[in-house]
Enzyme design. Structure first.
Site, short mmCIF file in Angstrom:
data_model
loop_
_atom_site.label_atom_id
_atom_site.label_comp_id
_atom_site.label_asym_id
_atom_site.label_seq_id
_atom_site.Cartn_x
_atom_site.Cartn_y
_atom_site.Cartn_z
N ASP A 50 0.87 -1.17 0.00
CA ASP A 50 0.00 0.00 0.00
C ASP A 50 0.91 1.23 0.00
OD1 ASP A 50 -2.14 1.69 0.02
OD2 ASP A 50 -3.23 0.65 1.59
C1 BGC Z 1 -5.00 3.24 0.16
C2 BGC Z 1 -5.19 2.28 -0.98
C3 BGC Z 1 -4.99 2.96 -2.29
C4 BGC Z 1 -3.63 3.64 -2.30
C5 BGC Z 1 -3.29 4.33 -3.60
C6 BGC Z 1 -3.73 4.06 0.03
O1 BGC Z 1 -3.64 5.07 0.97
O2 BGC Z 1 -5.00 2.54 1.37
O3 BGC Z 1 -6.44 1.69 -0.90
O4 BGC Z 1 -5.14 2.06 -3.34
O5 BGC Z 1 -3.59 4.60 -1.26
O6 BGC Z 1 -4.02 5.46 -3.81
#
Ligand code: BGC
Length: 717
Positions: free
Chosen positions: A264
């Site tokens: 993530d």
């Molecule tokens: C979130 C994800 C997301 C990623 C990219 C993160 O902060 O937890 O769900 O896909 O950001 O934007």
């Protein structure tokens, strides 16, 4: 398309490419970059391109931009490996579908499949071939803002939606035109964060992890999901983004996942504040060694993996494996043949068929919670449409929108004025309670009330602004926010029938209104076609058929309240003091999982089983007669729950194991048959083995999870 051949050929080409790559280029394929999060400096990319340090991008939207960056990259890099553009296309790219939680209320995964197909088509046109969706985290705590992004509290239902979403995004095979790679997230148990606080710790039994939180991932893997995202949280003390056991042993070996794992955003660096890694290099070691193939986002892998290999802390074979998986998918996607997209493809944005499908999905998401007969609206009335959501063209889109266009949003006001044959006056009443300056809300409420007094019926459009749910939007109270409760009180005081039309990204507390509102309609956040869908339901053009995918608590302090809790030694029958209950709030949810009314009534009778004995590998059929005994045609969701009466571990009081949505004309009667398979009765025992145990089971065919009226017994032998 011969899928096996497609894979084998792509794999072979990936191997040939791998043989030509130096270590920097290999690690580059494991590194993703994004403009808005880390840098806006395209020069950084150019420098990186030259060395082959970039494999993927996020946050770059639009054919013009993705093509331009791809061209730059291909013109500079030695091996001309195209970049894979990724994006959070959560419920639509431009045409915005209802939030996933709302979609789960349809109990029609086919609608989600369609919605994901449309999202895929629109983002594909923009050059984005990988979406960070679906989120298949089970959410039992509505304080958690990200409950909006998933399919609710139930493992069985969520698994069905996981399968459907993956199929919708990816199509029949990877590389099919107008389809993109899916990414199931957040692996794993992210929704079980303590206190419903986003990013917080998760501590749970391994049995719960395996029986409740992992199956939706397994369902998506079996449907072919190409990628998985590792979550921010720890599980039982080990952060998921460096959790070798969960990522390598469980995800790959036990669940059979063969795609690649992306971290993530910044979750690898966060191993440091977790107190799990001592510095960036250590974090890279733990994450990559632990099974995170690709880093979102930045240079941590580029900068550290070479040294870690030299020091013998990372096996170079693991790097080759990850690169091969990523390259194979790039070949399968056809990126090498066609790295660009035709900008004319973007003509599909907001296509009439996309809007039509969004409306179809949206109207099926709406859940009728209460109705004293005031709905559907009779023609020719004076309607006062009041509340912050009434004319809002952004809030109703919900959290995690992509490139929405607010001018395309059909507001509730617009939808109702188009469809309703009667007069509609509109006033905001007050804000959501999230602005610093709430303005003269007392005056606004007064003017709304004045209009309400002159009307025959009031529709109060209340709830959450779109940024009150979603990532980092946990709330300690899930009451209707701001001054809206004051607005509702004053509207109720007028003595006019008040319909509460509630829009939110999570369940809100509605206890005070259950018996006082003339009707309560839960519309969630429904996206571009909100107004049409709402008007369809309010006027009766569509008979509401949504059923809750999550329990609605009576008060915030009652959380967590979910239907499939484990049986306790002192069950709450509300008969004596020594029971598992609170002193100050009634037992059970205000509106239970599975609940939803209709303008008509459905009666169930004649429950029968094909046999009252089930082999441990067998199945039985459960049949019931369903009759529409009300005044309108409508769709019902027949739900099948079981209870395993005695187990080697305590079993849940109920578990959903099947359902069927069907449409019945007024007076029509049909037999519904649902197959119940022994494997669906399995659970993880004390030795961590998945077992079907012998013994007596109850089966319920029910209107919702609290309905135990119709039941039968069978025995597993
Ligand atoms: C979130 C994800 C997301 C990623 C990219 C993160 O902060 O937890 O769900 O896909 O950001 O934007």
């Amino acid at each position: 398309m011969d899928v096996k051949k497609h894979y084998a050929e792509s794999r072979k080409r990936a191997e040939e490419m791998l043989a030509k790559m130096n270590l920097t280029e290999k690690i580059g394929q494991l590194s993703q970059f994004g403009t808005s999060i880390y840098t806006n400096d395209e020069q950084v990319f150019e420098d990186h391109f030259a060395e082959g340090k970039v494999g993927s991008y996020l946050t770059i939207k639009g054919a013009e931009k993705t093509n331009r960056i791809q061209e730059l990259l291909l013109s500079i890099t030695r091996l001309k490996i195209p970049a894979l553009f990724a994006e959070d296309v959560i419920h639509g790219y431009r045409t915005t579908a209802p939030i996933p939680l709302a979609q789960a209320a349809t109990w029609e995964p086919e609608l989600t499949k369609k919605s994901c197909e449309i999202a895929a088509k629109e983002c594909y046109a923009a050059g984005i071939k990988w979406t960070f969706s679906p989120m298949v985290d089970i959410a039992r705590d509505p304080r958690w803002g990200r409950i909006a992004e998933g399919y609710g509290e139930d493992t069985y239902l969520c698994s069905d939606f996981a399968r459907a979403a993956v199929a919708g995004y990816q199509g029949d095979y990877i590389g099919q035109k107008d389809h993109v790679l899916a990414c199931m997230k957040h692996y794993v148990a992210y929704g079980a964060c303590v206190g419903g606080r986003d990013y917080d710790s998760v501590d749970m039994s391994m049995q719960t992890l395996f029986d409740v939180y992992l199956p939706p991932f397994k369902a998506g893997i079996d449907a072919g999901a190409a990628t998985v995202m590792a979550s921010f949280n720890d599980v039982n003390g080990v952060p998921c983004s460096g959790n070798k056991y969960l990522l390598r042993d469980v995800l790959r070996k036990k669940l059979g996942f063969s795609g690649f794992v992306v971290s993530d955003a910044n979750s690898v660096m966060e191993l440091i504040p977790h107190g799990y890694a001592k510095d960036g290099k250590d974090a890279a070691r733990l994450a990559f060694g632990g099974g995170v193939d690709m880093l979102m986002a930045g240079d941590l892998y580029n900068d550290n993996i070479p040294a870690l290999i030299n020091e013998g802390k990372i096996d170079p074979k693991l790097v080759d494996d990850s690169v091969l998986t990523i390259l194979t998918l790039k070949y399968m996607l056809g990126l090498f043949e066609e790295p660009y997209v035709d900008p004319d493809g973007e003509g599909c944005f907001f296509a009439p068929e996309h809007l039509e499908a969004a409306r179809e999905c949206a109207k099926n998401c709406i859940v009728l919670l209460e109705n004293n007969g005031v709905l559907p609206l009779s023609k020719g009335k004076k309607v006062a449409l009041v509340g912050p959501l009434a004319s809002d063209n952004i809030a109703v889109l919900g959290t995690w929108t992509c490139l929405y266009d607010k001018d395309k949003t059909v507001t509730i006001e617009k939808g109702l004025k188009e469809l309703y044959e009667g007069s509609v006056t509109v006033s905001k009443g007050c804000g959501y309670g999230d602005e610093e300056d709430e303005g003269d809300w007392k005056k606004e409420i007064k003017s709304a009330v004045a209009k309400a007094k002159k009307s025959d019926i009031v529709i109060a459009c209340v709830g959450e602004n779109r940024d009150m749910s979603g990532e980092a939007r946990s709330r300690s109270s899930i009451e209707i926010p701001g001054h809206q409760k004051e607005l509702i009180e004053e509207l109720l005081e007028t003595g006019k029938p008040v319909v509460l039309l509630v829009g939110a990204g999570r369940p809100l507390i509605l206890s005070e209104y259950k018996d006082r509102a003339a009707a309560i309609v839960y519309m969630w956040h429904l996206g571009t076609e909100t107004g049409h869908a709402v008007a369809d339901v309010l006027t009766g053009a569509h008979n509401p058929s949504g059923h809750l995918p999550v329990s609605f608590p009576r008060s915030t302090g009652q959380i967590p309240v979910y239907y499939n809790y484990l049986a306790t030694g002192k069950p709450a029958y509300n008969k004596r003091r020594f029971e598992a209950k609170y002193q100050d709030v009634e037992i059970g949810a205000l509106y239970p999982f599975g609940y939803g009314k209709s303008y008509t009534e459905f009666a169930y009778s004649n429950l029968r089983l094909s046999s009252d004995k089930m082999d441990k590998k067998g199945q039985i059929e459960v049949s019931v007669d369903v009759e529409n005994v009300g005044e309108y045609g409508g769709a019902d969701v027949v739900q099948l729950y079981i209870r395993d009466l005695i187990g080697s571990r305590v079993r849940p009081v109920k578990e959903l194991k099947g359902y069927k949505k069907l449409y019945l004309e007024k007076g029509e009667k049909k037999t519904v048959t649902i197959k119940l398979k022994a494997k669906d009765l399995a659970f993880t025992n004390d030795e961590m083995k998945k077992v079907v145990e012998e013994g007596e089971f109850l089966v319920f065919v029910a209107h919702d999870s609290s309905d135990s009226e119709l039941s039968a017994t069978f025995f597993v032998e």
